[in-house]
Design an enzyme around this catalytic site. Structure first.
Site, mmCIF file in Angstrom:
data_model
loop_
_atom_site.group_PDB
_atom_site.id
_atom_site.type_symbol
_atom_site.label_atom_id
_atom_site.label_comp_id
_atom_site.label_asym_id
_atom_site.label_seq_id
_atom_site.Cartn_x
_atom_site.Cartn_y
_atom_site.Cartn_z
ATOM 1 N N ASP A 147 6.229 3.612 2.799
ATOM 2 C CA ASP A 147 5.006 4.266 2.749
ATOM 3 C C ASP A 147 4.418 3.125 3.634
ATOM 4 O OD1 ASP A 147 2.889 4.626 1.190
ATOM 5 O OD2 ASP A 147 3.105 2.684 -0.568
ATOM 6 N N HIS A 148 3.373 3.485 3.889
ATOM 7 C CA HIS A 148 2.300 3.375 4.752
ATOM 8 C C HIS A 148 2.974 2.405 6.188
ATOM 9 C CE1 HIS A 148 -1.264 3.721 2.703
ATOM 10 N NE2 HIS A 148 -0.861 3.228 1.743
ATOM 11 N N ASP A 204 0.180 6.401 8.763
ATOM 12 C CA ASP A 204 -0.393 4.832 8.358
ATOM 13 C C ASP A 204 -1.837 5.336 9.483
ATOM 14 O OD1 ASP A 204 -3.813 4.404 7.164
ATOM 15 O OD2 ASP A 204 -2.228 2.868 6.176
ATOM 16 N N THR A 230 0.626 -1.741 -7.433
ATOM 17 C CA THR A 230 0.075 -2.868 -8.399
ATOM 18 C C THR A 230 0.303 -2.688 -9.554
ATOM 19 O OG1 THR A 230 -1.395 -3.489 -6.473
ATOM 20 C CG2 THR A 230 -1.747 -4.386 -8.582
ATOM 21 N N GLY A 280 -4.734 -1.695 -5.041
ATOM 22 C CA GLY A 280 -4.724 -2.884 -6.013
ATOM 23 C C GLY A 280 -5.411 -2.668 -7.103
ATOM 24 N N GLY A 291 -2.889 4.472 -7.238
ATOM 25 C CA GLY A 291 -2.675 5.016 -8.845
ATOM 26 C C GLY A 291 -2.953 3.775 -9.595
ATOM 27 N N THR A 292 -2.880 2.380 -9.831
ATOM 28 C CA THR A 292 -2.879 1.631 -10.455
ATOM 29 C C THR A 292 -4.311 1.817 -10.716
ATOM 30 O OG1 THR A 292 -1.125 0.300 -9.656
ATOM 31 C CG2 THR A 292 -2.489 -0.979 -11.027
ATOM 32 N N GLU A 338 -2.288 9.740 6.875
ATOM 33 C CA GLU A 338 -4.035 9.349 5.849
ATOM 34 C C GLU A 338 -5.120 9.996 6.713
ATOM 35 O OE1 GLU A 338 -3.956 5.693 3.199
ATOM 36 O OE2 GLU A 338 -5.233 5.660 4.028
ATOM 37 N N HIS A 352 -3.133 7.978 -2.925
ATOM 38 C CA HIS A 352 -3.126 7.102 -3.566
ATOM 39 C C HIS A 352 -3.483 5.281 -4.123
ATOM 40 C CE1 HIS A 352 -0.145 6.023 0.863
ATOM 41 N NE2 HIS A 352 -0.932 7.020 0.232
HETATM 42 P P1 13P Z 1 -1.792 0.404 -6.030
HETATM 43 O O1 13P Z 1 -1.457 -0.301 -6.032
HETATM 44 O O2 13P Z 1 -3.324 0.452 -6.703
HETATM 45 O O3 13P Z 1 -1.046 1.487 -7.006
HETATM 46 O O4 13P Z 1 -1.657 1.730 -4.600
HETATM 47 C C1 13P Z 1 -0.391 2.261 -4.424
HETATM 48 C C2 13P Z 1 -0.539 2.657 -3.480
HETATM 49 O O5 13P Z 1 -1.216 3.579 -2.294
HETATM 50 C C3 13P Z 1 0.507 2.163 -2.086
HETATM 51 O O6 13P Z 1 0.336 3.370 -1.047
#
Ligand code: 13P
Length: 281
Positions: free
Chosen positions: A84-85, A106, A233, A181, A210-211, A136, A208
């Site tokens: 990821d990223h 990214d 997160t 976050g 999602g939290t 992205e 991205h």
């Molecule tokens: P959150 O930490 O907000 O769930 O985001 C996760 C994310 O997009 C990881 O790339």
């Protein structure tokens, strides 16, 4: 034995066919891997296990990578293992060499032309390994890890067309008011922008941050072409909460019970999100 390690492309195609999104769950230790896989197996749904480059100082790629891959290979459900990223080309290559079936590069903070150039090079490299590539466009707000917080910059649909055509990317992470976050308040996602991007490009879209997004927002975004949703997160927070609740009030904490509490925290969070993304009630 059928190995359950698959490319992310396979899971994105599956999600498209079923009109759902596949959950991509960030992991930082063995307990997180175990909790996520347990939830997926229990529900019989595929998932993506992922780790972001900024997390590698806490959870080194040489240690986490083989563990994530082993978990996927031994699972009863299909699992893609994803970087990821990715920020540096050499990290992307390292992940591919380890056997990751998917990588994200990214370049969202770069000017469009440079982002295209770098992603194009990553696509060419990943092709040698048969791996999937996510990139992205626009800027997802907040920050992954302790880095500088970024202002949200919505993806421009016309740029998305150029970007997908020029890079040959397999999945596109969009910026529609989402942020990494915890959100201070429920975000107002720009579904109008998402709809425009969805009708302009035919690659699967990734959400991205999602939290903290509501179940209704998740499901609406899936109806508008989102096929992968990232959760980080919430899993880290649940693990820490369950560990704290376990330790609180204990005169002497037991490592094995603590480990089980960590697995449970992640398991519950992942399970909840898979149900939303798969429309299981
Ligand atoms: P959150 O930490 O907000 O769930 O985001 C996760 C994310 O997009 C990881 O790339």
């Amino acid at each position: 034995m059928v190995l359950a390690l698959v490319t992310m492309k396979k899971l994105l195609d599956y999600a498209e066919e079923k009109n759902i999104a596949v959950g991509a769950f960030s992991v930082g230790n063995m307990e997180m891997v175990m909790g996520a896989v347990k939830a997926a197996e229990e529900l019989g749904t595929p998932i993506i296990l992922q780790i972001a480059e900024v997390r590698l100082k806490n959870s080194p790629l040489e240690l986490m990578g083989p563990m994530m891959l082993a978990a996927a290979k031994n699972s009863s459900v299909d699992i893609a293992v994803h970087l990821d990223h990715g920020l540096k080309f050499e990290t992307v290559r390292k992940a591919l060499e380890l056997g990751f079936t998917s990588v994200m590069f990214d370049g969202s903070l770069l000017p469009l032309e440079e982002n295209i150039e770098q992603v194009h090079a990553v696509v060419a490299e990943a092709y040698k390994y048969g791996a999937t590539v996510e990139a992205e466009l626009g800027v997802v707000g907040g920050n992954e890890g302790e880095g500088k917080k970024h202002e949200i910059l919505c993806t421009r649909p016309e740029d998305a067309v150029t970007f997908c055509r020029e890079t040959g990317v397999d999945a596109l992470a969009v910026a529609i008011g989402n942020a990494h976050g915890n959100y201070p308040v429920l975000p107002e996602l720009r579904f109008d922008v998402l709809e425009q991007i969805h009708s302009a490009v035919d690659v699967p879209l990734v959400l991205h941050g999602g939290t903290g997004i509501s179940d209704e927002q998740f499901r609406h975004s899936i109806k508008l072409g989102v096929r992968k949703i990232n959760i980080a997160t919430a899993s880290f927070d649940r693990l820490a909460l369950f560990a704290k609740q376990y330790c609180d009030g204990k005169e002497k904490a037991n490592y094995f019970e603590l480990s089980a509490a960590e697995v449970q925290g992640v398991y519950e969070n992942v399970k909840r999100h898979i149900k939303v993304f798969s429309f299981i009630d």
